[in-house]
Every structure is written in C-alpha cells, then in structure tokens.
Design a protein around this motif. Structure first.
Motif, PDB file in Angstrom:
ATOM      1  N   MET A 270       0.817  -1.212   0.000  1.00  0.00           N
ATOM      2  CA  MET A 270       0.000   0.000   0.000  1.00  0.00           C
ATOM      3  C   MET A 270       0.850   1.260   0.000  1.00  0.00           C
ATOM      4  SD  MET A 270      -3.241  -1.004   2.402  1.00  0.00           S
ATOM      5  CE  MET A 270      -2.234  -1.510   3.793  1.00  0.00           C
ATOM      6  N   GLY A 271       2.035   1.190   0.576  1.00  0.00           N
ATOM      7  CA  GLY A 271       2.917   2.347   0.553  1.00  0.00           C
ATOM      8  C   GLY A 271       3.313   2.740  -0.860  1.00  0.00           C
ATOM      9  N   VAL A 272       3.363   1.755  -1.740  1.00  0.00           N
ATOM     10  CA  VAL A 272       3.765   2.017  -3.124  1.00  0.00           C
ATOM     11  C   VAL A 272       2.560   2.291  -4.024  1.00  0.00           C
ATOM     12  CG1 VAL A 272       4.900   1.022  -5.157  1.00  0.00           C
ATOM     13  CG2 VAL A 272       5.849   0.626  -2.884  1.00  0.00           C
ATOM     14  N   PHE A 273       1.479   1.540  -3.850  1.00  0.00           N
ATOM     15  CA  PHE A 273       0.393   1.565  -4.830  1.00  0.00           C
ATOM     16  C   PHE A 273      -0.881   2.258  -4.355  1.00  0.00           C
ATOM     17  CE2 PHE A 273       2.985  -2.112  -6.064  1.00  0.00           C
ATOM     18  CZ  PHE A 273       3.181  -1.840  -7.415  1.00  0.00           C
ATOM     19  N   MET A 274      -0.929   2.736  -3.105  1.00  0.00           N
ATOM     20  CA  MET A 274      -2.126   3.403  -2.614  1.00  0.00           C
ATOM     21  C   MET A 274      -1.826   4.855  -2.298  1.00  0.00           C
ATOM     22  SD  MET A 274      -4.609   2.345   0.603  1.00  0.00           S
ATOM     23  CE  MET A 274      -3.695   3.233   1.873  1.00  0.00           C
ATOM     24  N   THR A 275      -2.742   5.745  -2.641  1.00  0.00           N
ATOM     25  CA  THR A 275      -2.583   7.148  -2.284  1.00  0.00           C
ATOM     26  C   THR A 275      -2.820   7.319  -0.790  1.00  0.00           C
ATOM     27  OG1 THR A 275      -4.920   7.585  -2.728  1.00  0.00           O
ATOM     28  CG2 THR A 275      -3.381   7.900  -4.561  1.00  0.00           C
ATOM     29  N   GLY A 276      -2.384   8.469  -0.254  1.00  0.00           N
ATOM     30  CA  GLY A 276      -2.604   8.746   1.156  1.00  0.00           C
ATOM     31  C   GLY A 276      -1.315   8.729   1.955  1.00  0.00           C
ATOM     32  N   ALA A 277      -1.409   9.158   3.211  1.00  0.00           N
ATOM     33  CA  ALA A 277      -0.250   9.218   4.099  1.00  0.00           C
ATOM     34  C   ALA A 277       0.049   7.839   4.670  1.00  0.00           C
ATOM     35  CB  ALA A 277      -0.512  10.215   5.232  1.00  0.00           C
ATOM     36  N   LEU A 278       1.246   7.701   5.215  1.00  0.00           N
ATOM     37  CA  LEU A 278       1.654   6.418   5.794  1.00  0.00           C
ATOM     38  C   LEU A 278       0.752   5.990   6.942  1.00  0.00           C
ATOM     39  CD1 LEU A 278       5.552   6.537   5.859  1.00  0.00           C
ATOM     40  CD2 LEU A 278       4.102   4.876   4.694  1.00  0.00           C
ATOM     41  N   VAL A 279       0.245   6.959   7.697  1.00  0.00           N
ATOM     42  CA  VAL A 279      -0.609   6.614   8.826  1.00  0.00           C
ATOM     43  C   VAL A 279      -1.881   5.923   8.336  1.00  0.00           C
ATOM     44  CG1 VAL A 279      -1.788   8.867   8.890  1.00  0.00           C
ATOM     45  CG2 VAL A 279      -1.616   7.480  10.983  1.00  0.00           C
ATOM     46  N   HIS A 280      -2.362   6.324   7.162  1.00  0.00           N
ATOM     47  CA  HIS A 280      -3.543   5.681   6.604  1.00  0.00           C
ATOM     48  C   HIS A 280      -3.208   4.275   6.103  1.00  0.00           C
ATOM     49  CE1 HIS A 280      -4.680  10.024   6.273  1.00  0.00           C
ATOM     50  NE2 HIS A 280      -5.801   9.528   6.761  1.00  0.00           N
ATOM     51  N   ALA A 281      -2.035   4.125   5.492  1.00  0.00           N
ATOM     52  CA  ALA A 281      -1.616   2.796   5.043  1.00  0.00           C
ATOM     53  C   ALA A 281      -1.509   1.846   6.234  1.00  0.00           C
ATOM     54  CB  ALA A 281      -0.277   2.885   4.311  1.00  0.00           C
ATOM     55  N   ASN A 282      -0.981   2.345   7.354  1.00  0.00           N
ATOM     56  CA  ASN A 282      -0.850   1.513   8.549  1.00  0.00           C
ATOM     57  C   ASN A 282      -2.222   1.145   9.112  1.00  0.00           C
ATOM     58  OD1 ASN A 282       0.985   0.147  10.195  1.00  0.00           O
ATOM     59  ND2 ASN A 282       0.911   1.720  11.762  1.00  0.00           N
ATOM     60  N   ALA A 283      -3.150   2.102   9.089  1.00  0.00           N
ATOM     61  CA  ALA A 283      -4.504   1.842   9.580  1.00  0.00           C
ATOM     62  C   ALA A 283      -5.203   0.801   8.710  1.00  0.00           C
ATOM     63  CB  ALA A 283      -5.312   3.136   9.605  1.00  0.00           C
ATOM     64  N   VAL A 284      -5.115   0.979   7.398  1.00  0.00           N
ATOM     65  CA  VAL A 284      -5.759   0.036   6.480  1.00  0.00           C
ATOM     66  C   VAL A 284      -5.106  -1.340   6.604  1.00  0.00           C
ATOM     67  CG1 VAL A 284      -6.263  -0.485   4.064  1.00  0.00           C
ATOM     68  CG2 VAL A 284      -6.453   1.863   4.885  1.00  0.00           C
ATOM     69  N   LYS A 285      -3.782  -1.356   6.776  1.00  0.00           N
ATOM     70  CA  LYS A 285      -3.076  -2.624   6.994  1.00  0.00           C
ATOM     71  C   LYS A 285      -3.616  -3.361   8.208  1.00  0.00           C
ATOM     72  CE  LYS A 285       0.373  -2.527   9.557  1.00  0.00           C
ATOM     73  NZ  LYS A 285       0.630  -2.643  11.021  1.00  0.00           N
ATOM     74  N   THR A 286      -3.845  -2.630   9.303  1.00  0.00           N
ATOM     75  CA  THR A 286      -4.368  -3.234  10.524  1.00  0.00           C
ATOM     76  C   THR A 286      -5.759  -3.802  10.293  1.00  0.00           C
ATOM     77  OG1 THR A 286      -3.082  -1.641  11.830  1.00  0.00           O
ATOM     78  CG2 THR A 286      -4.858  -2.803  12.963  1.00  0.00           C
ATOM     79  N   TRP A 287      -6.576  -3.056   9.567  1.00  0.00           N
ATOM     80  CA  TRP A 287      -7.936  -3.505   9.258  1.00  0.00           C
ATOM     81  C   TRP A 287      -7.924  -4.755   8.377  1.00  0.00           C
ATOM     82  CZ3 TRP A 287     -13.001  -3.143  10.249  1.00  0.00           C
ATOM     83  CH2 TRP A 287     -13.901  -3.557   9.257  1.00  0.00           C
TER      84      TRP A 287
END
Length: 279
Positions: free
Chosen positions: A187-204
C-alpha cells in the motif's frame, strides 16, 4: 496434550510480546507461532489457534485507528473484498492440504517473513521517500498531523493494488506471519494517502483475513483448534496491543526486530531439524 505451568506462562508471555510488537513493527506471529510449536502443538493446530487468538489484538488495533479508517473509507470496501477473498483461499489451502505440506512450507514461509522483518526499515524508508515526493499539504496543521485532505486515500483502487492485496490475503490466510509488513509495503507504493492511513488500512485488512480464516476454521476444522492456545494468545495479545503499546514506544524498534528474528530463527530450526534428520 496437557499444559504445564511453565508452558502456560511462556505462551502468555509470547502473546503479550506479540501484541506489543504488532503495535510497533508488526510480525508478532513470528513470536507466537514458533513458541506454540516449541511447547508441543502440531504446526497446523498452532497456526489455526494462533490466528484465532490474534483476532483480539487486531480488534484492539483497529479501534485505535478508527479515525484514520474513517478517512480511508473510499478504498476500504474494494481492499476488504480483495483481502477476504484471498484469506478464504489461504485458509482453505491450510485445511485441505496434508499436514506434511505445511510442515515443509512453514520453515520456508518463516524465512520469507524474517526477510520482510529484517528489511522492513529500508522498505519503510523507501516508502516514506516515495510519499514525500508529491506536493505536500499546504496547511501547516495538516503537515504536522499527516491528516491533510491531500493525504487521504482516494478511489478508485487500481487493478494492480487489488490483485496484490488479494495475493497478500492468500498468504495471510495460509500463514499469517509478517502479513502486516507485506501489506504496508504494497500500500505504501500503490495506494494514495499518508503512511498513517496505510498503517490503519493494513491493521484492518490483517484483522479481516484473521477473521475470515477463524470463521473457516470454526466451520470446517473445529476439531483441529486448540482452545487453550486461542484463549491464552487472545487474552495476552490483547493486553499487549493496548497496555504494551506504551512499553513498545519506549523500546528501540531495532531491538524488537532482534527479538522477532531470534525467536523466528529458533522456530525455523525447530521445524527444519526433523526434516533434515529423517532417515
């Protein structure tokens, strides 16, 4: 098998430590899974029971990221479907393939997961550089918090991102270790948004895969679940995810990764040794 007091204490400690690690660098399964195998649980039973136990820690983590998840609602439905579909396939493979297959695959997957953990700082640094390359939020408060509107994930989800999240779901459904590190890198490479959002989505997404796997195990492999391990890992990892977060923030992530690698290598040796000594 009966559990002695020292085995119970070791599992509780492993669960708590895994919950703490998951709040900082992820990959807590590389602590709990080898410990369960080391104290005598069969590998497939250990994997199923561990995945179910860690659902509690996932719920705690998702609650902590509720704000960022609300801001990521544009991408959550598509990515959740991808993770759930992959998780079903991974869980199905774990249940239908012979235990001998998992006994051989588990050391390989531990080695892959350890590579993710070892190179996680470089991966995270590379992702941060990529995220800082586009134009940054103009609002000073957005820069400070990382929650500017420009940093919020936007739809649609690209086909490449969907397929990669689906593949990560298969991996997570079969062998959950380091799934979070893998998801964060994707997600850090292919998803827009800040890292905090990538971490949140990762947790979900990690929780979604664990949940779908847990339901699959309950319906189709109930007799292979060890509820003592589920309870011990569930309670201790949930405490670790909440109370342990404060401890984890005071510990250098390097030393947390050292613990993961040491325990993971011990589990790798424990699983490989019977294979190389057969005959």
């Amino acid at each position: 098998m009966g559990l002695e007091l020292w085995q119970v204490l070791v599992i509780l400690l492993a669960g708590f430590w895994a919950g703490t690690i998951n709040t900082v660098v992820g990959s807590g399964t590389l602590v709990t899974f080898p410990v369960l195998v080391a104290v005598g649980f069969p590998p497939v039973t250990a994997q199923m029971s561990n995945a179910m136990g860690l659902v509690a820690a996932g719920v705690s983590g998702v609650f902590g990221y509720r704000r960022e998840l609300a801001e990521s609602k544009a991408v959550l439905p598509a990515l959740t479907i991808a993770s759930l579909a992959g998780g079903v396939i991974g869980a199905f493979l774990l249940m239908v393939l012979p235990e001998e297959v998992f006994a051989v695959a588990a050391p390989v997957l531990i080695a892959v997961a350890l590579c993710f953990v070892i190179f996680q700082p470089r991966l995270a640094a590379w992702v941060r550089r990529r995220k800082s390359a586009p134009t940054e939020p103009t609002d000073e408060s957005a820069k400070m918090t990382g929650h500017g509107e420009a940093d919020v994930p936007t739809a649609p989800v690209s086909p490449v991102l969907w397929v990669l999240i689906f593949a990560a779901g298969i991996y997570g459904g079969y062998f959950v270790a380091a799934q979070g590190v893998l998801l964060l890198g994707i997600m850090g490479v292919f998803m827009t948004g800040a890292l905090v959002h990538a971490n949140a989505v990762k947790t979900w997404l990690s929780l979604a895969v664990n949940l779908i796997a847990a339901v699959s195990y309950l319906v189709f492999a109930f007799e292979r679940i060890d509820w003592r391990a589920v309870l011990l890992i569930g309670v201790s990892s949930m405490l670790g995810a909440s109370l342990g977060a404060r401890i984890g923030r005071r510990i250098d992530p390097f030393w947390l990764r050292v613990v993961i690698v040491v325990v993971g290598l011990a589990g790798f040796v424990h699983l490989v040794w019977p294979l190389v000594t057969v005959g």
